[in-house]
Motif scaffolding. Structure first.
Motif, PDB file in Angstrom:
ATOM      1  N   UNK A 145       0.837  -1.205   0.000  1.00  0.00           N
ATOM      2  CA  UNK A 145       0.000   0.000   0.000  1.00  0.00           C
ATOM      3  C   UNK A 145       0.867   1.248   0.000  1.00  0.00           C
ATOM      4  N   UNK A 146       0.360   2.303  -0.639  1.00  0.00           N
ATOM      5  CA  UNK A 146       1.016   3.614  -0.655  1.00  0.00           C
ATOM      6  C   UNK A 146       2.395   3.552  -1.305  1.00  0.00           C
ATOM      7  N   UNK A 147       2.471   2.847  -2.447  1.00  0.00           N
ATOM      8  CA  UNK A 147       3.741   2.684  -3.157  1.00  0.00           C
ATOM      9  C   UNK A 147       3.843   3.577  -4.388  1.00  0.00           C
ATOM     10  N   UNK A 148       3.108   4.669  -4.402  1.00  0.00           N
ATOM     11  CA  UNK A 148       3.106   5.514  -5.590  1.00  0.00           C
ATOM     12  C   UNK A 148       2.489   4.793  -6.768  1.00  0.00           C
ATOM     13  N   UNK A 149       1.349   4.126  -6.504  1.00  0.00           N
ATOM     14  CA  UNK A 149       0.760   3.244  -7.502  1.00  0.00           C
ATOM     15  C   UNK A 149       0.160   4.003  -8.679  1.00  0.00           C
ATOM     16  N   UNK A 150       0.332   3.424  -9.859  1.00  0.00           N
ATOM     17  CA  UNK A 150      -0.399   3.870 -11.035  1.00  0.00           C
ATOM     18  C   UNK A 150      -1.868   3.510 -10.854  1.00  0.00           C
ATOM     19  N   UNK A 151      -2.756   4.440 -11.243  1.00  0.00           N
ATOM     20  CA  UNK A 151      -4.196   4.214 -11.149  1.00  0.00           C
ATOM     21  C   UNK A 151      -4.822   4.470 -12.515  1.00  0.00           C
ATOM     22  N   UNK A 152      -5.687   3.567 -12.948  1.00  0.00           N
ATOM     23  CA  UNK A 152      -6.380   3.688 -14.229  1.00  0.00           C
ATOM     24  C   UNK A 152      -7.884   3.638 -13.998  1.00  0.00           C
ATOM     25  N   UNK A 185     -12.200   2.943 -10.464  1.00  0.00           N
ATOM     26  CA  UNK A 185     -10.771   3.062 -10.764  1.00  0.00           C
ATOM     27  C   UNK A 185     -10.033   1.817 -10.275  1.00  0.00           C
ATOM     28  N   UNK A 186      -8.919   1.508 -10.926  1.00  0.00           N
ATOM     29  CA  UNK A 186      -8.127   0.323 -10.607  1.00  0.00           C
ATOM     30  C   UNK A 186      -6.731   0.758 -10.176  1.00  0.00           C
ATOM     31  N   UNK A 187      -6.322   0.349  -8.981  1.00  0.00           N
ATOM     32  CA  UNK A 187      -4.976   0.608  -8.490  1.00  0.00           C
ATOM     33  C   UNK A 187      -4.079  -0.549  -8.916  1.00  0.00           C
ATOM     34  N   UNK A 204      -5.655   8.396 -16.210  1.00  0.00           N
ATOM     35  CA  UNK A 204      -4.757   7.738 -15.265  1.00  0.00           C
ATOM     36  C   UNK A 204      -4.102   8.770 -14.363  1.00  0.00           C
ATOM     37  N   UNK A 205      -3.523   8.286 -13.261  1.00  0.00           N
ATOM     38  CA  UNK A 205      -2.891   9.143 -12.261  1.00  0.00           C
ATOM     39  C   UNK A 205      -1.902   8.292 -11.475  1.00  0.00           C
ATOM     40  N   UNK A 206      -1.140   8.950 -10.600  1.00  0.00           N
ATOM     41  CA  UNK A 206      -0.186   8.243  -9.733  1.00  0.00           C
ATOM     42  C   UNK A 206      -0.408   8.703  -8.296  1.00  0.00           C
ATOM     43  N   UNK A 207      -0.663   7.745  -7.416  1.00  0.00           N
ATOM     44  CA  UNK A 207      -0.955   8.026  -6.015  1.00  0.00           C
ATOM     45  C   UNK A 207       0.290   8.489  -5.249  1.00  0.00           C
ATOM     46  N   UNK A 208       0.095   9.041  -4.059  1.00  0.00           N
ATOM     47  CA  UNK A 208       1.253   9.371  -3.221  1.00  0.00           C
ATOM     48  C   UNK A 208       2.104   8.135  -2.929  1.00  0.00           C
ATOM     49  N   UNK A 209       3.377   8.367  -2.679  1.00  0.00           N
ATOM     50  CA  UNK A 209       4.318   7.290  -2.374  1.00  0.00           C
ATOM     51  C   UNK A 209       4.841   7.502  -0.956  1.00  0.00           C
ATOM     52  N   UNK A 210       4.461   6.607  -0.057  1.00  0.00           N
ATOM     53  CA  UNK A 210       4.830   6.753   1.353  1.00  0.00           C
ATOM     54  C   UNK A 210       5.781   5.657   1.812  1.00  0.00           C
TER      55      UNK A 210
END
Length: 275
Positions: A145-152, A185-187, A204-210
């Motif tokens: 979780x919270x790995x800077x995931x690509x989201x579509x 949306x798909x992470x 698409x987007x890229x989530x925070x990376x913690x």
């Protein structure tokens, strides 16, 4: 590889993306990851035009195939290359080659967007295929979780340009910074060597990376007649390490070549065809 090119084409048509497990062998991932680290550790981190890099936590190398000799190993990975080859109806060119390092960052790394501007944001064409694909090859594990995931958003490749208004995307971006995504949306949770392929009309987007630095490569594919992102088509400027086949793949051609010829013949890359 866990999906055939034909099955991948069917999934792409329906959902707008394909996840290819183990698209790139572990040994190749390590070679590329080491090469990217060496380059970006030894040189200034901003190796791209500023318009492509507005995120201070991103180190972004464009034109990577010409800068990093090892990058062309990707083009020899049949499990990776056979899928865009099939989706683009055998008319394939590499329009851009990139390496990315995404540091730990509390904000969303990339807001919700499509790629390449309005001229490529045409409705998806099932007969002729898309104009432009992006393959992202992961070098680090994004399953936590919270790995800077690509989201579509699956299916959004068929949305009209004005399917959602600006207020919707502003709200979606505010939520993205908190790690939340819209319904449907798909992470993407990928292992090293996995690849995700999607079209330029996919939102698409890229989530925070913690967690830890995330590293990856991006290959931008297009039909053979499209203008490359990275360079003019002049073989005199081609990097010496590129093979003749990879020069063709990257868009290099002599001044005597009639550009119309690129509309007529499939690119000579049949070794990728897994059928």
């Amino acid at each position: 590889m866990t999906i055939s090119p034909d099955s991948a084409h069917t999934q792409f048509t329906e959902q707008g993306f394909v996840l290819i497990k183990q698209a790139v062998p572990d040994a190749v991932v390590k070679i590329l990851d080491d090469a990217a680290l060496q380059l970006t550790d030894d040189r200034a981190p901003d190796l791209t035009h500023s318009s492509f890099n507005t995120n201070r936590a991103l180190t972004h190398v464009r034109n990577a195939a010409n800068i990093i000799p090892e990058y062309q190993l990707l083009f020899g990975c049949r499990d990776l290359m056979s899928v865009p080859y099939r989706i683009l109806n055998e008319s394939i060119q590499v329009l851009g080659s990139e390496m990315l390092r995404r540091a730990v960052y509390q904000q969303a790394h990339e807001p919700w967007h499509r790629d390449s501007g309005a001229f490529l944001e045409r409705p998806y064409d099932e007969v002729n295929g898309p104009l432009h694909l992006k393959a992202q090859v992961f070098f680090t594990d994004t399953r936590p979780k919270d790995s800077g995931n690509l989201v579509l958003i699956p299916g959004s490749h068929r949305w009209s340009v004005d399917h959602k208004d600006d207020d919707y995307w502003e709200s979606a971006n505010d939520a993205l910074a908190q790690g939340s995504v819209p319904d449907g949306a798909l992470i993407i949770q990928a292992e090293p060597g996995d690849a995700v392929i999607f079209g330029n009309t996919m939102w698409h987007a890229v989530l925070p990376n913690l967690t830890q630095e995330r590293r990856s490569a991006i290959v931008r594919f297009g039909q053979a007649w499209l203008r490359p992102y990275d360079h003019h088509c002049d073989p005199a400027t081609a990097a010496d390490h590129l093979s003749p086949e990879n020069r063709l793949l990257l868009g290099y051609s002599s001044n005597e070549v009639n550009p119309v010829d690129l509309y007529k013949e499939a690119t000579a890359t049949h070794s990728w065809d897994a059928q």
